[in-house]
Design a protein around this motif. Sequence first.
Motif, PDB file in Angstrom:
ATOM      1  N   ILE A  25       0.841  -1.209   0.000  1.00 21.42           N
ATOM      2  CA  ILE A  25       0.000   0.000   0.000  1.00 21.42           C
ATOM      3  C   ILE A  25       0.874   1.258   0.000  1.00 21.42           C
ATOM      4  CG2 ILE A  25      -1.659   1.321   1.378  1.00 21.42           C
ATOM      5  CD1 ILE A  25      -2.814  -1.382   2.281  1.00 21.42           C
ATOM      6  N   VAL A  26       1.946   1.251   0.792  1.00 24.91           N
ATOM      7  CA  VAL A  26       2.856   2.402   0.833  1.00 24.91           C
ATOM      8  C   VAL A  26       3.508   2.616  -0.533  1.00 24.91           C
ATOM      9  CG1 VAL A  26       5.027   3.253   1.800  1.00 24.91           C
ATOM     10  CG2 VAL A  26       3.293   2.261   3.301  1.00 24.91           C
ATOM     11  N   ALA A  27       3.992   1.527  -1.151  1.00 23.45           N
ATOM     12  CA  ALA A  27       4.638   1.642  -2.459  1.00 23.45           C
ATOM     13  C   ALA A  27       3.651   2.139  -3.516  1.00 23.45           C
ATOM     14  CB  ALA A  27       5.219   0.293  -2.877  1.00 23.45           C
ATOM     15  N   ALA A  28       2.414   1.651  -3.484  1.00 30.38           N
ATOM     16  CA  ALA A  28       1.405   2.101  -4.447  1.00 30.38           C
ATOM     17  C   ALA A  28       1.103   3.584  -4.278  1.00 30.38           C
ATOM     18  CB  ALA A  28       0.132   1.272  -4.282  1.00 30.38           C
ATOM     19  N   THR A  29       1.026   4.051  -3.031  1.00 29.62           N
ATOM     20  CA  THR A  29       0.782   5.471  -2.789  1.00 29.62           C
ATOM     21  C   THR A  29       1.941   6.316  -3.307  1.00 29.62           C
ATOM     22  OG1 THR A  29      -0.451   4.868  -0.785  1.00 29.62           O
ATOM     23  CG2 THR A  29       0.178   7.165  -1.028  1.00 29.62           C
ATOM     24  N   MET A  30       3.170   5.854  -3.116  1.00 35.46           N
ATOM     25  CA  MET A  30       4.332   6.576  -3.628  1.00 35.46           C
ATOM     26  C   MET A  30       4.300   6.651  -5.154  1.00 35.46           C
ATOM     27  SD  MET A  30       7.428   5.181  -1.185  1.00 35.46           S
ATOM     28  CE  MET A  30       8.677   6.056  -2.141  1.00 35.46           C
ATOM     29  N   ILE A  31       3.899   5.576  -5.793  1.00 37.10           N
ATOM     30  CA  ILE A  31       3.836   5.567  -7.263  1.00 37.10           C
ATOM     31  C   ILE A  31       2.791   6.558  -7.759  1.00 37.10           C
ATOM     32  CG2 ILE A  31       3.215   4.149  -9.260  1.00 37.10           C
ATOM     33  CD1 ILE A  31       4.469   1.764  -7.775  1.00 37.10           C
ATOM     34  N   VAL A  32       1.643   6.606  -7.094  1.00 38.69           N
ATOM     35  CA  VAL A  32       0.604   7.573  -7.480  1.00 38.69           C
ATOM     36  C   VAL A  32       1.132   8.999  -7.332  1.00 38.69           C
ATOM     37  CG1 VAL A  32      -1.660   8.499  -6.853  1.00 38.69           C
ATOM     38  CG2 VAL A  32      -1.317   6.030  -6.968  1.00 38.69           C
ATOM     39  N   LEU A  33       1.795   9.280  -6.223  1.00 41.57           N
ATOM     40  CA  LEU A  33       2.368  10.610  -6.026  1.00 41.57           C
ATOM     41  C   LEU A  33       3.410  10.935  -7.094  1.00 41.57           C
ATOM     42  CD1 LEU A  33       2.773  10.737  -2.146  1.00 41.57           C
ATOM     43  CD2 LEU A  33       1.596  12.438  -3.534  1.00 41.57           C
ATOM     44  N   ASP A  34       4.202   9.944  -7.462  1.00 42.41           N
ATOM     45  CA  ASP A  34       5.232  10.180  -8.467  1.00 42.41           C
ATOM     46  C   ASP A  34       4.606  10.487  -9.826  1.00 42.41           C
ATOM     47  OD1 ASP A  34       8.239  10.036  -8.581  1.00 42.41           O
ATOM     48  OD2 ASP A  34       7.743   8.787 -10.308  1.00 42.41           O
ATOM     49  N   LEU A  35       3.495   9.845 -10.136  1.00 41.80           N
ATOM     50  CA  LEU A  35       2.809  10.117 -11.395  1.00 41.80           C
ATOM     51  C   LEU A  35       2.223  11.523 -11.433  1.00 41.80           C
ATOM     52  CD1 LEU A  35       0.999   6.681 -11.927  1.00 41.80           C
ATOM     53  CD2 LEU A  35       3.027   7.534 -13.127  1.00 41.80           C
ATOM     54  N   LEU A  36       1.929  12.072 -10.247  1.00 38.36           N
ATOM     55  CA  LEU A  36       1.343  13.414 -10.169  1.00 38.36           C
ATOM     56  C   LEU A  36       2.392  14.504 -10.000  1.00 38.36           C
ATOM     57  CD1 LEU A  36      -1.647  12.647  -7.734  1.00 38.36           C
ATOM     58  CD2 LEU A  36      -1.753  12.908 -10.221  1.00 38.36           C
ATOM     59  N   ARG A  37       3.662  14.151 -10.110  1.00 41.29           N
ATOM     60  CA  ARG A  37       4.716  15.103  -9.759  1.00 41.29           C
ATOM     61  C   ARG A  37       4.719  16.349 -10.638  1.00 41.29           C
ATOM     62  NH1 ARG A  37       7.050  10.940 -12.509  1.00 41.29           N
ATOM     63  NH2 ARG A  37       8.405  11.455 -14.295  1.00 41.29           N
ATOM     64  N   SER A  38       4.254  16.241 -11.882  1.00 43.70           N
ATOM     65  CA  SER A  38       4.259  17.407 -12.766  1.00 43.70           C
ATOM     66  C   SER A  38       3.295  18.490 -12.303  1.00 43.70           C
ATOM     67  CB  SER A  38       3.905  16.990 -14.196  1.00 43.70           C
ATOM     68  OG  SER A  38       2.603  16.414 -14.245  1.00 43.70           O
ATOM     69  N   LEU A  39       2.331  18.121 -11.463  1.00 37.11           N
ATOM     70  CA  LEU A  39       1.352  19.092 -10.965  1.00 37.11           C
ATOM     71  C   LEU A  39       1.784  19.731  -9.657  1.00 37.11           C
ATOM     72  CD1 LEU A  39      -1.891  16.981 -11.600  1.00 37.11           C
ATOM     73  CD2 LEU A  39      -0.899  18.728 -13.096  1.00 37.11           C
ATOM     74  N   LEU A  40       2.930  19.313  -9.119  1.00 35.03           N
ATOM     75  CA  LEU A  40       3.305  19.706  -7.763  1.00 35.03           C
ATOM     76  C   LEU A  40       4.475  20.673  -7.773  1.00 35.03           C
ATOM     77  CD1 LEU A  40       3.227  16.134  -6.183  1.00 35.03           C
ATOM     78  CD2 LEU A  40       1.364  17.791  -6.354  1.00 35.03           C
ATOM     79  N   PRO A  41       4.589  21.482  -6.704  1.00 34.34           N
ATOM     80  CA  PRO A  41       5.770  22.333  -6.564  1.00 34.34           C
ATOM     81  C   PRO A  41       7.035  21.482  -6.458  1.00 34.34           C
ATOM     82  CG  PRO A  41       4.039  23.006  -5.047  1.00 34.34           C
ATOM     83  CD  PRO A  41       3.612  21.697  -5.631  1.00 34.34           C
ATOM     84  N   GLU A  42       8.135  22.009  -6.951  1.00 33.87           N
ATOM     85  CA  GLU A  42       9.386  21.263  -6.936  1.00 33.87           C
ATOM     86  C   GLU A  42       9.884  21.054  -5.511  1.00 33.87           C
ATOM     87  OE1 GLU A  42      13.815  21.492  -9.046  1.00 33.87           O
ATOM     88  OE2 GLU A  42      12.335  23.095  -9.306  1.00 33.87           O
ATOM     89  N   GLY A  43      10.446  19.866  -5.265  1.00 29.31           N
ATOM     90  CA  GLY A  43      11.038  19.575  -3.974  1.00 29.31           C
ATOM     91  C   GLY A  43      10.089  18.998  -2.942  1.00 29.31           C
ATOM     92  N   ILE A  44       8.834  18.707  -3.337  1.00 33.92           N
ATOM     93  CA  ILE A  44       7.856  18.190  -2.376  1.00 33.92           C
ATOM     94  C   ILE A  44       8.039  16.692  -2.151  1.00 33.92           C
ATOM     95  CG2 ILE A  44       5.397  17.811  -1.988  1.00 33.92           C
ATOM     96  CD1 ILE A  44       6.450  20.700  -1.569  1.00 33.92           C
ATOM     97  N   LEU A  45       8.288  15.946  -3.219  1.00 42.95           N
ATOM     98  CA  LEU A  45       8.434  14.499  -3.097  1.00 42.95           C
ATOM     99  C   LEU A  45       9.846  14.175  -2.622  1.00 42.95           C
ATOM    100  CD1 LEU A  45       6.609  13.324  -6.345  1.00 42.95           C
ATOM    101  CD2 LEU A  45       5.675  13.675  -4.047  1.00 42.95           C
ATOM    102  N   PRO A  46       9.994  13.507  -1.489  1.00 44.73           N
ATOM    103  CA  PRO A  46      11.336  13.296  -0.918  1.00 44.73           C
ATOM    104  C   PRO A  46      12.231  12.419  -1.767  1.00 44.73           C
ATOM    105  CG  PRO A  46       9.664  12.072   0.317  1.00 44.73           C
ATOM    106  CD  PRO A  46       8.925  12.963  -0.637  1.00 44.73           C
ATOM    107  N   TRP A  47      11.667  11.596  -2.659  1.00 44.30           N
ATOM    108  CA  TRP A  47      12.505  10.751  -3.493  1.00 44.30           C
ATOM    109  C   TRP A  47      12.826  11.413  -4.835  1.00 44.30           C
ATOM    110  CZ3 TRP A  47       7.530   9.765  -1.986  1.00 44.30           C
ATOM    111  CH2 TRP A  47       6.537   9.839  -2.959  1.00 44.30           C
ATOM    112  N   ARG A  48      12.353  12.633  -5.040  1.00 40.09           N
ATOM    113  CA  ARG A  48      12.669  13.390  -6.250  1.00 40.09           C
ATOM    114  C   ARG A  48      13.574  14.569  -5.886  1.00 40.09           C
ATOM    115  NH1 ARG A  48      11.811  11.603 -11.553  1.00 40.09           N
ATOM    116  NH2 ARG A  48      10.189  10.003 -11.448  1.00 40.09           N
ATOM    117  N   VAL A  49      14.711  14.276  -5.284  1.00 38.21           N
ATOM    118  CA  VAL A  49      15.615  15.340  -4.852  1.00 38.21           C
ATOM    119  C   VAL A  49      16.634  15.635  -5.944  1.00 38.21           C
ATOM    120  CG1 VAL A  49      15.345  14.883  -2.411  1.00 38.21           C
ATOM    121  CG2 VAL A  49      17.023  13.600  -3.695  1.00 38.21           C
TER     122      VAL A  49
END
Length: 571
Positions: free
Chosen positions: A547-571
């Motif tokens: 469940i945690v990994a699936a949530t991270m994948i969903v967040l990663d797919l939405l990264r283009s809509l988010l401010p830079e630096g929000i996702l901790p694995w997209r540093v």
Amino acid sequence: MRTALTDGRPLLERGGGALAILTFCAVLVFAILPMARLLVAAMVPGGTFGANALLAPFLSRAGQGAVIATLETATGSTLLALCLGSALALVLTTADVRGRQALTFLFVLSMLISPQVAAVAFLSLAGPSSPLLTTLGLAPEPGSVNPLLGRGGVILVMGLHHAPLVFIVLATGLKRVPRALIEAARIDGARPTRIMTTILLPILRPHLVGAALLAFVAGVGNFGIPAVLGLPVNYVTLPTLIYRRLSSFGPTIITDVAALGILVGALAGIGVIAGRFALRAPAILLEDDARLAPFWRLEHRRPVVEAVLWLVIAIVLILPGLGLLTTALVPSHGMPLTAATITFEHFVEILLRQQVTMRAFANSFVFAGASALFLALLSIPLAYALARRMPRLAGLISGLIEMPYALPGVVLAIACILLFLKPLPLIGHSLYATPWIILFGYASRFLAVVLKPVAAAMGQIDPLQEEAAALDGAGFWRRLKDIVAPSLLPAAAAGALLAFLFAFGELTVSALLWSAGTETIGVALYSFEEAGLASQAAAIGVVTVAIVAATMIVLDLLRSLLPEGILPWRV
């Protein structure tokens, strides 16, 4: 220059007084009141100041032993996390490594998995009853003690679990290094190793100190790993001592746990404050188009470096995950995994038959989802109020909001118990032993998580859009609804998903707040492990990781809509 009204006020400060009131109320309810109630219970028991009652838990043999164990595990795990996290940050940021994003994603995933799941995974991997080692013929002799139980195991697992935290801080700092500085050094003939030692490490010194202090704070407040690996051999830290005290009864139990909570909070608070000062050290300014790019060409050494990096990922995530999975797939703990022994019975048991685990999964989804949705809705007006209505107080208010998240969850849980133990004024009902106290604890702890991306997105909204709408006659609430809220919704959704990510498998807060019928999945996993049902506990852990990994994948797919630096694995 902002357009002003006839009374001299900026145009955007017209209206919105209700948001300022809402902000102060949110800070008061979710940050100030819980901590104030904890201080009162510890320092003024029964309405009178009692120094003896405050010092008694610290002077006892159990209290002193717990303090020593806490400092041992926090310090040892910090050193390990600092070495591992900083090494990976330097290599993945500066070298031409293939699969950099996959390595970063998996490394951060190992941290976002709840600590008790990580502890159960490592416990399933080692020891004479490990199905994975038994299958490979590498299991120790039957009857031998699992080497991860006790102080050494707690330090090892905690250090590996907190290493990604150090990695995130340092990788973020490395992104602030001007590319021109590195290019100038390369033109002068400096080798990559010399660039690291003479340029990068001196620049990163504040980030190294800040990362070490954050890892220390995380170690002080960690409950899941010492509970799974320490309590079975009576190795007790301050968070697990508080858990034991609350599980017992006595006339001074409230004062004792409040005093212990203050001690944990004080140790963590010193680290948080020192870390903030360290990270506020002067930094080199960076233009948006001058980000540091990988400059170290590994050439023939690249396969070796990549193999070492994947070995690290295997140690911190893949091997423990396989240990967890094999334990969940065998009929009983200690059996080898073969075509004849593989079974999905434990997954069927926890997902379809066991009322406790079915209820725990449902509760975790509801509690994590409801608190995340509430915080997403709350964060939009709060971010607007901080940016437009009270920019001078934004730093202070943000610091207060971050306090319940920065301090150990066990401290917040004790504060919630003390705050809601008695019936609420006017209402006449107590929230203690109800789902509402867990929802409150989650909202208080994760408000900072949701507010951060929304505040970052708010900083990207041009005030001229609102001013133009205001000049056209749009009132405050109309501007908030039609201009601000739509722009902030993607960031609010991302913040809500991050809060869900942290809250779903959470144990530190819910371990002290749950009651019959309100068990969370973290509590259920720990209860099964404590009862010796290792295979069912492992099955719960596998589902939680998925469940945690699936949530991270969903967040990663939405990264283009988010401010830079929000996702901790997209540093």
